[in-house]
Design an enzyme around this catalytic site. Structure first.
Site, PDB file in Angstrom:
ATOM      1  CD  GLU A  33      -2.921  -2.319   0.086  1.00 56.66           C
ATOM      2  OE1 GLU A  33      -2.490  -1.126   0.665  1.00 56.66           O
ATOM      3  OE2 GLU A  33      -2.687  -2.391  -1.115  1.00 56.66           O
ATOM      4  CE1 TYR A 116      -5.204   2.216   0.994  1.00 52.63           C
ATOM      5  CE2 TYR A 116      -4.093   0.695   2.613  1.00 52.63           C
ATOM      6  CZ  TYR A 116      -4.226   1.335   1.444  1.00 52.63           C
ATOM      7  OH  TYR A 116      -3.241   1.031   0.610  1.00 52.63           O
ATOM      8  CG  ASP A 134      -3.547   5.695  -0.336  1.00 49.78           C
ATOM      9  OD1 ASP A 134      -3.924   6.542  -0.952  1.00 49.78           O
ATOM     10  OD2 ASP A 134      -2.596   5.152  -0.785  1.00 49.78           O
TER      11      ASP A 134
END
Ligand code: SF4
Length: 348
Positions: A33, A116, A134
């Site tokens: 990520e 996020y 996102d």
């Protein structure tokens, strides 16, 4: 079937086989990520593979040097991410015995982990029912619901977070979040999505009202600031001079050539005179080339200059050791060419 269930079914048929899928390991999810923030999957994948091969555990990443991490990161940009990656690895490895926090709230306390990334790790690794938002998910939500609140506004963040919560499958948040992200990445793409082949077109407000290309709405971006950077390649036999960027500015903790920054574009003669004064040169440096490099909210006009004078105030390194230091992408590219064009036979 409700929209979420249709998107889940679509995901199970269409998902890409990516190395960070089908795992509950928070280290792998976190690493992927962070690498994928502001980066496309195709660009980020080789970086992820390099990192996971070199650092298979959070402990191995925490024990590396910052220079090595920056070197592996070279070309991905947004170096603050690499800096925070290292800080978080150290906290998890040395203060938490190698265990990532397992809740959204605790994950948010780690450097470089915003809402996020915290939602992604909390839901993918620990099944916490928090929605991931996102850019892809914002687009899907705006189109499916026909909501024209600007997605990059304060109000937009609130509105779309509530929408995402209302659609979340709380019994299967990992599958739900990955499905929404993948649906935005492959099906409900920016530009012209293939709406005619879309499984949710009947309930998609944007499609039904011909608003697809108008959504999502975004406020115009902030105006970019121009900066004028002049780097001096000072060759001294097999050595050149470099320095670490320590200021709270772009490229913090990366290395650079001796730098002169000007407030505006200057004539060659003016820059030469300034360099003579700032670096104590006895003759004008030679102008090599200028390149333009665009960062978020900044346009960099980068001039490269050359001299054969020594610069004792800077760190002297041999060309052969230059790969041990992390440089910002435009400097790394320039140095690679300059090294290839250096005839070391002359320096015997
Ligand atoms: Fe996106 Fe078109 Fe499907 Fe609506 S119909 S969700 S706009 S791909």
């Amino acid at each position: 079937m409700n929209v979420s269930k249709i998107i889940h079914a679509w995901y199970l048929e269409n998902k890409r086989d990516l190395p960070w899928r089908n795992t509950r390991e928070p280290y792998i999810i976190w690493l992927s990520e962070i690498i994928l923030q502001q980066t496309r999957v195709n660009q980020g994948l080789p970086y992820f593979e390099r990192f996971i091969k070199r650092f298979p555990t959070v402990e191995s990443l925490a024990r590396a040097s910052q220079e090595e991490i920056f070197r592996l990161w070279q070309g991905l940009g947004y170096y603050r991410r690499a800096e925070n990656l290292y800080k978080t690895a150290k906290i998890v490895a040395f203060e938490r015995n190698g265990h990532f926090p397992s809740t959204y709230r605790e994950l948010l306390l780690l450097p470089g982990i915003g809402p996020y990334t915290a939602s992604a790790i909390a839901s993918f690794a620990f099944d916490e029912p928090v929605p991931v938002l996102d850019g892809n998910v914002f687009r899907v939500l705006a189109r499916i619901t026909g909501n024209d609140t600007p997605v990059n506004s304060h109000a937009g963040k609130k509105v779309f977070t509530n929408l995402a919560k209302s659609l979340l499958d709380v019994r299967n948040p990992a599958l739900h979040n990955q499905a929404m992200m993948e649906f935005g990445a492959l099906q409900c793409v920016p530009g012209r999505p293939a709406c005619n082949m879309c499984p949710v077109q009947k309930t998609c407000v944007a499609f039904q009202t011909r608003q697809v290309l108008k959504l999502p709405v975004k406020n115009p971006p902030k105006k970019s600031v121009k900066r004028f950077l002049h780097f001096l390649l000072a060759r001294n036999g097999k050595k050149i001079y470099i320095q670490k960027r320590t200021e709270n500015d772009i490229w913090k903790n990366l290395y650079q050539l001796p730098l002169l920054e000007t407030k505006k574009k200057e004539a060659i003669k003016t820059v030469q005179n300034k360099m003579i004064k700032v670096f104590g040169l006895s003759s004008p440096p030679v102008f090599i080339k200028e390149v333009k490099h665009v960062l978020t909210h900044r346009i960099l006009h980068i001039g490269f200059w050359e001299t054969e004078e020594a610069l004792p105030a800077f760190e002297a390194v041999e060309w052969k050791d230059i790969d041990k230091f992390g440089f910002p992408a435009p400097l790394a590219g320039f140095l690679e060419n300059a090294r290839n064009m250096t005839n070391f036979e002359n320096y015997k």
